[in-house]
Design an enzyme around this catalytic site. Structure first.
Site, PDB file in Angstrom:
ATOM      1  N   ASP A  30      11.291  40.974  36.368  1.00 36.29           N
ATOM      2  CA  ASP A  30      11.785  40.195  37.505  1.00 36.29           C
ATOM      3  C   ASP A  30      10.630  39.722  38.389  1.00 36.29           C
ATOM      4  OD1 ASP A  30      14.454  39.611  37.500  1.00 36.29           O
ATOM      5  OD2 ASP A  30      15.089  41.437  38.526  1.00 36.29           O
ATOM      6  N   LYS A  69      23.501  39.161  31.080  1.00 33.32           N
ATOM      7  CA  LYS A  69      22.132  39.398  30.643  1.00 33.32           C
ATOM      8  C   LYS A  69      22.123  40.111  29.288  1.00 33.32           C
ATOM      9  CE  LYS A  69      20.377  39.289  35.351  1.00 33.32           C
ATOM     10  NZ  LYS A  69      19.985  40.031  36.578  1.00 33.32           N
ATOM     11  N   GLN A 114      19.340  46.007  38.562  1.00 33.54           N
ATOM     12  CA  GLN A 114      20.217  44.996  39.167  1.00 33.54           C
ATOM     13  C   GLN A 114      20.418  45.319  40.644  1.00 33.54           C
ATOM     14  OE1 GLN A 114      21.577  42.264  37.434  1.00 33.54           O
ATOM     15  NE2 GLN A 114      22.172  41.576  39.477  1.00 33.54           N
TER      16      GLN A 114
END
Lengths: 298, 298
Positions: B120, B53, B97
């Protein structure tokens, strides 16, 4: 006619009686569930609805708080009232009767209500909680339909459900509730191609489009359960000067095919206020860290 | 084999290039979109994802902020960091994460992130905004599938879509997105009866159940578009000691019937990071009151 007619009026009375039983128990512990209704302006239909809700609230033994504000109430004043109600431990449910006057925003008003007191289940937070399978307050009419379906069918798991209409107020939360019950859920709407064919798949057919008698008998799978959420008022064909209510389903022909069907009026309609009371009870139990009433929540 | 293979890798590269173009423009105006990634602990797979990422973020010209915290970080310390990132005007997207160590809660962590920076799209607020048709940040994988479908099919209105799998992360938001595009949407799952028959209705068939090769060729309507979101790693049949990735769809047989199909790997997978960047760009534009990038949002 083959179908059993689902008596929403009788079932709603039963729900209200069950709510009243829980309220009596809570009062024995010194807790009185309370519902606050806010009305801005003098819309005559809204006045009637609010009076209805007040009567039903008092009948089940709850505290009813009515707040009538003039039509020119500013957003700041409305929000100050909502903030007070949010903070008031005697108020477990808050409802603002819509429509509000044009200078106010329904969206912003709903967003101001504490989601834990949003007994109409209209807030973005409650929509998100429902969508993610968390503990929400669920919009009253879909909750009422779910109760009718559970009562009629028991376990809904694996059934094919078709919801026609995708409003935020009804169709979308109804679909989420049926998914939560493990139905295979189809969301159909005005852009659906061959809507009759899609409806014919349904073991559970829920119509909420607001088009009078759109769903015909040959759209109904034999043996299906049909829930008619539509309400259209039209001139009465036999009584000049009178009106009547008709649903989204053509009752006579649909009742030939269905195993069970809700009439209009007397089907889904009476469930809405009953579920408003159930939601207020649920919010009260949650606020006090008590178990939720069984069979009265999603 | 009849189906066209949808090249997600190439399309994701195109999305990243478009994002990079917008970023360059923004930088010309003195604005650099920034993505903060928080990693708690030293899970090796998570380290790889975070590195990926980071690289992708830098490649499109964005600022990348990495925050690696020890595995025994307290919730208070994690939340203090999230609060700082929420308040930091240089950070437009925040991602924690997962999985986090067991003493932390994913749900509470997501809830701590400002919904406007929740790139997200995992928060209850963003689920509620999506469910009510308001401006949300949408979970990256379903957003990526939507982009592939729009690219392939253009207008999706009126198409029969079947989403198999009803996770909060994918299935439910995917269904909402397809409904927003005016598809007739069926949500199917493990409790669906006659799943093959339900799948055969689909003009758009999206499989996200995590069961390798469950969807067979005879479940696919001729001419359908098939999106395979499943990823199962299994021992490679021909290369001892090696593994391979397979999807939820039996590719060879499904490709005989479908008009277009995503492969695994190289289909949906590459879209996820591309959409994370697109979401960060979108969040940045919104934060600055600028128009959203076309074709990169829901």
């Amino acid at each position: 006619m083959a179908a059993e007619i689902i008596d929403g009026k009788a079932f709603a009375a039963d729900v209200r009686a069950r709510v009243a039983g829980h309220v009596a128990q809570l009062k024995g512990q010194g807790i009185t569930p309370g519902l606050a209704v806010v009305l801005v302006g003098e819309d005559p239909a809204s006045e009637v609805y609010v009076a209805h809700k007040h009567r039903a609230t008092v009948e089940v033994g709850m505290a009813s708080f009515e707040h009538k504000l003039p039509a020119d109430t500013s957003e700041a004043d409305l929000f100050a009232l909502i903030d007070r109600l949010n903070a008031d431990p005697n108020v477990h449910g808050i409802l603002c009767q819509f429509p509000v006057p044009e200078h106010l925003s329904e969206r912003r008003t709903v967003a101001r209500i504490d989601p834990a007191k949003d007994v109409d289940g209209l807030s973005v937070t409650n929509a998100g909680l429902l969508a993610t399978g968390e503990r929400a307050l669920v919009s009253c009419t879909p909750l009422g339909c779910l109760m009718l379906l559970r009562d009629r069918l028991g376990d809904l798991s694996g059934k094919e459900a078709v919801v026609v209409g995708r409003s935020n107020l009804f169709g979308k939360p109804m679909a989420q509730l049926l998914l939560q019950e493990n139905c295979t859920v189809t969301m159909a709407h005005s852009r659906t191609q061959d809507l009759p064919e899609v409806c014919r798949r349904a073991d559970i057919l829920v119509a909420a489009v607001g088009r009078a008698e759109m769903v015909r008998g040959d759209w109904v799978k034999p043996g299906a359960t049909v829930i008619d959420v539509g309400i259209t008022r039209e001139p009465h064909p036999d009584k000049p000067g009178k009106t009547r209510l008709i649903g989204d389903v053509h009752f006579e022909s649909a009742a030939e095919a269905a195993a069970a069907i809700t009439p209009v009026p007397g089907g889904v309609g009476p469930m809405t206020i009953a579920c408003l009371l159930a939601n207020t009870l649920t919010a009260c139990c949650r606020a006090h860290g008590m178990p939720e009433p069984e069979g009265l929540t999603a």
